[in-house]
Every structure is written in structure tokens, then in C-alpha cells.
Design an enzyme around this catalytic site. Structure first.
Site, short mmCIF file in Angstrom:
data_model
loop_
_atom_site.label_atom_id
_atom_site.label_comp_id
_atom_site.label_asym_id
_atom_site.label_seq_id
_atom_site.Cartn_x
_atom_site.Cartn_y
_atom_site.Cartn_z
N CYS A 189 18.78 -9.86 -46.37
CA CYS A 189 18.80 -8.86 -47.44
C CYS A 189 18.27 -7.56 -46.84
CB CYS A 189 17.90 -9.34 -48.58
SG CYS A 189 17.68 -8.17 -49.92
N CYS A 244 24.46 -3.74 -47.53
CA CYS A 244 23.89 -4.72 -48.46
C CYS A 244 24.69 -5.99 -48.23
CB CYS A 244 24.05 -4.23 -49.90
SG CYS A 244 23.72 -5.50 -51.15
N1 DGL Z 1 21.67 -8.29 -50.84
C1 DGL Z 1 20.68 -7.30 -50.90
C2 DGL Z 1 20.73 -6.35 -49.70
O1 DGL Z 1 21.24 -6.70 -48.66
C3 DGL Z 1 20.35 -6.53 -52.13
C4 DGL Z 1 20.91 -6.79 -53.45
C5 DGL Z 1 19.89 -6.46 -54.52
O2 DGL Z 1 19.86 -5.29 -54.98
O3 DGL Z 1 19.15 -7.36 -54.88
O4 DGL Z 1 20.23 -5.25 -49.77
#
Ligand code: DGL
Length: 261
Positions: A78, A189
Site C-alpha cells: 500500500c 496506488c
Molecule cells: N491501496 C492503497 C495504496 O496503494 C490505498 C487505498 C486507500 O486509500 O486505502 O495507496
């Protein structure tokens, strides 16, 4: 207390929700013999519209849970959680391989001479020093345009990977850049690779799209090898999905995202 790390233990992969599966699939490609525990904190998602302290606390809490389950390494799959908490995690657990993900700005900048590069990420990732330092490093080599995308991860989190609503959302979001007006786009993301084709359609066929999943997986393999923790046997590992929502639909979505549909 130091945790005893063993080769036979699983590699943990963590995200605010189901997005980190775009990194898990790269890990499985290059290390199919490893076992994995994937934990998504969908109950507290999205992380990207929270403040940094909040994301830091949530991430540390999830990491502690995964180490208590015996994880021999952690991929913070993430970008948002990485910018908020990876440094603290490394300080707290210096003896465990911990790898974060950051937007793949470098390969995008180097894809041609002085490209125009759009970086799509959550509002928090866009605000944070980590990305801004990265952008500053390449400021002479490219025109880099950061674009916060609040709301985009929700489509993927709900399993809506195509259709009119998503297309309309992307057309509004990318209005100023559609029709090949940028040379490259970075998916900053881990949720976004699941709607990569839809993004490509709106931005234009000539735009090169980059994400950090593969590089992150390779870095984890390097770190496990350096610590003597690679399993290196001829076997097919097991993958366990867990989610803070404890909802059967989420787990089914995890399988669907990993195995294609
Ligand atoms: N998957 C997450 C990232 O790579 C973020 C998504 C969220 O806002 O929770 O930033």
C-alpha cells in the site's frame, strides 16, 4: 522480544483493502513456493483520505498482528501505508525483512527523453514527503504531474472493475489529460492496476503505464535471500486471505482478483 524467523513461515502482505493483491500476484509469480498471508484492512479503508497519524497507527496494528502469526517478512503493499509507516516499522522490527511500495516514478521518467508523466495516487500519498522528494529528484528530467484520485479505490474495493459508472468517473478525473496528452502514467496506488485498461482507454493508447508491483516483489525476494529465508523448494505454496471486515464477499473478491476473472 525478537521473533524467531523460519524459512517455512509465510510472507505477509498487507494493504488497506484488496489492492495489495496486485503486488501479491507478482510475488506469487516469482516465488510460487512460498506461503503467503494476505491481510486487507477493508473495515478501515480508505486509508488515502485519512490523516497520517491514523494511517500509521492502523498499519502498525496490522503489522503486529501478522508478525504474531509468524510472518517471516512483510510487504506493505500500500503506497499510502508505506509513506506513513514503513520507516517506523523498520525501526521497530529491524531483524525482519520489511519492504514497502512507492510509485514507479523512476522507470516512467526514463521511458523517453523528458516525458510528461502523470502520477495517480491517493490524496495522502500525493501530500507526503516521500513522493514529493521522489518528484523533486527527477524534476530536471521530466514534467511530473501529481494527481490525487479520491474515490477511485472504492470501485475496486466493491469489485466494480468495469462499466459505465467507472468509465464516467475516470473521464471526469482524467479530463485534462485524455487523448494522449501525457507520455506516461504511474499507478501510485495498488488498487489501480485492476482498472489499468480502463485508465488506458481514457488517457489514450499511446500512454505508457507503470506500476511498482513487480519491483516490490523482486525487492522482497532479494531481502529474503539476503536473510537466508528463501524457501527454495519445489512446491506450490498456500495463500491465506484475511480481512478486517470478516465478510465472505471480500474474501471471494480476493480470490477473483488474484486468479483473474
Ligand atoms: N491501496 C492503497 C495504496 O496503494 C490505498 C487505498 C486507500 O486509500 O486505502 O495507496
Amino acid at each position: 522480544m525478537e521473533i524467531q524467523l523460519k524459512k517455512e513461515n509465510p510472507v505477509a502482505v498487507f494493504d488497506s483493502g484488496v489492492g495489495g493483491i496486485s503486488v501479491l500476484r507478482e510475488l506469487v509469480k516469482i516465488m510460487p513456493e512460498e506461503d503467503y498471508i494476505y491481510f486487507g484492512d477493508s473495515k478501515n479503508a480508505p486509508y488515502g483520505t485519512r490523516d497520517k497519524e491514523d494511517v500509521k497507527n492502523l498499519t502498525v496494528c496490522c503489522a503486529r498482528r501478522l508478525f504474531a502469526q509468524g510472518a517471516k517478512g512483510l510487504v506493505v503493499a500500500c503506497n499510502t501505508a508505506t509513506s506513513a509507516a514503513v520507516r517506523l516499522l523498520r525501526e521497530t522490527y529491524p531483524y525482519i525483512p520489511i519492504v514497502g511500495i512507492e510509485p514507479a516514478v523512476k522507470p516512467a521518467v526514463h521511458c523517453m527523453e523528458h516525458p510528461r508523466v502523470l502520477v495517480l495516487a491517493t490524496p495522502m500519498t500525493i501530500r507526503e514527503d516521500k513522493l514529493n522528494r521522489l518528484i523533486a529528484r527527477y524534476a530536471d528530467e521530466a514534467e511530473i504531474i501529481p494527481l490525487p484520485c479520491p474515490g477511485l479505490m472504492d470501485f475496486i474495493e466493491k469489485g466494480n472493475l468495469e462499466g459505465e459508472n467507472l468509465h464516467g468517473f475516470l473521464e471526469d478525473l482524467l479530463y485534462s489529460y485524455s487523448g494522449n496528452r501525457v507520455d506516461a502514467a504511474v499507478l501510485g496506488c495498488t488498487h489501480y492496476p485492476f482498472v489499468r485498461e480502463q485508465i488506458q482507454r481514457v488517457l489514450g493508447e499511446k500512454v505508457r503505464i507503470f506500476d511498482g508491483g513487480e519491483g516490490t516483489a523482486r525487492e522482497m525476494r532479494r531481502r529474503l535471500a539476503a536473510s537466508g529465508l528463501l524457501r527454495g523448494e519445489n512446491r506450490t505454496g498456500r495463500i491465506i486471505f484475511e480481512n478486517s471486515l470478516e465478510d465472505g464477499h471480500k474474501i471471494a473478491l480476493c480470490h477473483r482478483l488474484l486468479h483473474g476473472f
